[in-house]
Design an enzyme around this catalytic site. Structure first.
Site, PDB file in Angstrom:
ATOM      1  N   HIS A 176       0.835  -1.212   0.000  1.00  0.00           N
ATOM      2  CA  HIS A 176       0.000   0.000   0.000  1.00  0.00           C
ATOM      3  C   HIS A 176       0.861   1.249   0.000  1.00  0.00           C
ATOM      4  CE1 HIS A 176      -3.902   2.058   1.015  1.00  0.00           C
ATOM      5  NE2 HIS A 176      -3.022   3.025   1.169  1.00  0.00           N
ATOM      6  N   HIS A 190       1.434   5.437  -1.977  1.00  0.00           N
ATOM      7  CA  HIS A 190       0.935   6.530  -2.842  1.00  0.00           C
ATOM      8  C   HIS A 190       2.131   7.158  -3.547  1.00  0.00           C
ATOM      9  CE1 HIS A 190      -3.221   6.606  -1.257  1.00  0.00           C
ATOM     10  NE2 HIS A 190      -2.627   6.076  -0.200  1.00  0.00           N
ATOM     11  N   GLN A 238      -9.639   9.458  -4.831  1.00  0.00           N
ATOM     12  CA  GLN A 238      -9.340  10.079  -3.526  1.00  0.00           C
ATOM     13  C   GLN A 238     -10.520  10.881  -2.960  1.00  0.00           C
ATOM     14  OE1 GLN A 238      -5.905  10.877  -1.550  1.00  0.00           O
ATOM     15  NE2 GLN A 238      -7.709  11.071  -0.243  1.00  0.00           N
ATOM     16  N   ASP A 258       2.419   3.248   2.884  1.00  0.00           N
ATOM     17  CA  ASP A 258       1.391   4.266   2.638  1.00  0.00           C
ATOM     18  C   ASP A 258       2.000   5.565   2.105  1.00  0.00           C
ATOM     19  OD1 ASP A 258      -1.163   5.278   2.422  1.00  0.00           O
ATOM     20  OD2 ASP A 258      -1.558   5.414   4.561  1.00  0.00           O
ATOM     21  N   GLU A 301     -11.024   4.061   7.011  1.00  0.00           N
ATOM     22  CA  GLU A 301      -9.864   4.726   7.632  1.00  0.00           C
ATOM     23  C   GLU A 301     -10.423   5.859   8.491  1.00  0.00           C
ATOM     24  OE1 GLU A 301      -6.928   6.429   5.023  1.00  0.00           O
ATOM     25  OE2 GLU A 301      -5.479   6.663   6.629  1.00  0.00           O
ATOM     26  N   HIS A 343      -9.327   1.772   0.084  1.00  0.00           N
ATOM     27  CA  HIS A 343      -9.175   2.451   1.361  1.00  0.00           C
ATOM     28  C   HIS A 343     -10.515   2.251   2.065  1.00  0.00           C
ATOM     29  CE1 HIS A 343      -5.743   4.314  -0.538  1.00  0.00           C
ATOM     30  NE2 HIS A 343      -5.446   4.958   0.556  1.00  0.00           N
TER      31      HIS A 343
HETATM   32 FE   FE2 Z   1      -3.480   5.134   1.594  1.00  0.00          FE
END
Ligand code: FE2
Length: 432
Positions: free
Chosen positions: A57, A59, A152, A309, A213, A210
């Protein structure tokens, strides 16, 4: 005559004194005292040889953007999201590619040779998608980059996001992402999970959302994700990332949820560095840790990987691509100090994410690709303790990175002249 033999290796499963024979970029033998010779022989001297680290995971579209256009003053998730919104219109493809390639350099140096990266598809230009597809091809000889189409701002909440996500998949992004807890209502969140899973089923793709979270114990989109996985026959192809609300959920509810996840074959991806800093921010004391229930998920038979992440981006100003640092944090936050638990933390940054990503030819076994990392440690627990130096990183049998051993020189009367932070099995400090 083989191409290469690594002699006297310790393997993550505990086998010692193992020789690994390599020919044409593939592993051809894994056995003690291999009766063969090679053009090149490397003595691992009893140290740990592992298949490469895998980050389930990440970005990559935001990595190494720390300070652009300004730093996150509060260090919170909400300021991070706002900051990303300020940065997005300023992104150029060249700068994105350059930062991603620079991060991949760091990754290789740390023995991290496979990364699943989310890529934001909410910008209709799909500039980040194009950039990371380009990077995926550029790094292919030395690093496996798998991309997730990540809306996102919410696939239902952000105008045009679903269409952009479809376009990203058409362009070659290989995993369907989502963010159900960020949709405007619980019902919208559940609807987003359904439609994204249907999209993945139609196209034969994997799913990684996701999911939950949040510190809100009522954020239960993982339940929908698991039930949609069963309904659509996506067993083994779906992962829920973060799942932090599970930390705060009612225990009785979780006792029903875990078997559902297990039966659905849904994997969990925790991101300990990020969630220990971002969750619990509305709490005074006691302050929740926010990481999902890793030991309980494992005990229920759910595969759990740890992801990095973020590295130096709007959400997190630290990090260096070191998956042992990630495992170290996961171990502490999850109180996973038992012997098996510590080894599970090592698996959570190697074999488990490799399985979640569906990597071909991964692992130290005959027929596998000769992707190997020699660590300055004698077992996985010591590797985590020391965030061990990556002495050698091999890709298809060729050295692509190396780091000198971490050894300090001492000038103390009557004391050893060197320390390497390892203790002999008889309890004495090693060193000369
Ligand atoms: Fe993430």
């Amino acid at each position: 005559m083989l191409e290469l033999i690594l002699r006297h290796c310790t393997l993550p499963d505990g086998r010692t004194g193992i020789d690994i024979g390599i020919e044409n970029g593939r592993i051809v033998a894994v056995e003690p005292a291999l009766a063969a010779q090679a053009a090149n022989e490397i003595d691992a001297a009893g140290q740990l040889v592992t298949p490469p680290f895998v980050d389930a995971h990440f970005h990559m579209d935001s990595t190494l953007s720390y300070g652009l256009p300004r730093v996150n003053q509060s260090g919170t998730l909400l300021e991070g999201i706002a900051l990303w919104g300020e940065l997005k219109p300023l992104l150029t493809q060249e700068a994105l590619v350059e930062r991603a390639l620079a991060y991949c350099d760091w990754a290789v140096a740390k023995g991290l040779l496979a990364i699943r990266s989310h890529v934001d598809v909410c910008d209709p230009r799909l500039l980040a998608v194009e950039a990371l597809l380009h990077v995926r091809e550029r790094v292919r000889p030395y690093l496996d980059l798998q991309l997730v189409a990540f809306p996102q701002d919410g696939v239902l909440r952000a105008p045009g996001a679903l269409e952009n996500l479809r376009r990203a998949l058409d362009m070659g992004v290989e995993v369907v992402g989502g963010i159900p807890h960020f949709e405007r209502t619980m019902a919208d969140g559940a609807a987003s999970v359904r439609l994204l899973c249907e999209l993945a089923a139609e196209r034969g793709l994997r799913v990684d959302m996701h999911c939950d979270e949040s510190d809100d114990p009522m954020s239960r989109h993982i339940e929908t994700l698991a039930s949609e996985t069963v309904r659509l026959g996506l067993h083994g192809r779906v992962a829920g990332s973060h799942l932090t609300s599970m930390h705060s959920m009612d225990n009785y509810y979780v006792s029903k949820l875990l078997p559902l996840m297990r039966e659905a074959g849904v994997a969990a991806i925790a991101n300990p560095l990020i969630n220990i800093t971002l969750q619990g921010r509305h709490d005074t004391y006691p302050k929740r840790r926010g990481m999902t229930r890793v030991p309980e998920l494992l005990a229920a038979g759910v595969p759990v990987a740890f992801g990095h992440d973020c590295v130096m981006d709007p959400w997190y100003s630290l990090g260096s691509g070191d998956m042992l640092e990630v495992a170290h944090m996961g171990l502490h936050v999850g109180q996973m100090t038992g012997q098996d638990a510590m080894r599970n933390c090592f698996a959570a940054v190697t074999t488990t994410p490799a399985q979640i990503l569906g990597l071909e030819g991964y692992g130290i076994l005959p027929g596998g690709r000769a992707d190997l990392v020699l660590l300055q440690a004698r077992d996985p627990v010591e590797a985590i303790r020391l965030r061990a130096t990556r002495l050698l990183v091999l890709r298809a049998g060729k050295t692509i990175a190396s780091t000198p051993a971490a050894t300090a020189t001492l000038q103390l009367p009557g004391r050893p002249t060197q320390v390497d932070f390892m203790v002999s099995r008889d309890g004495t400090q090693r060193g000369g």
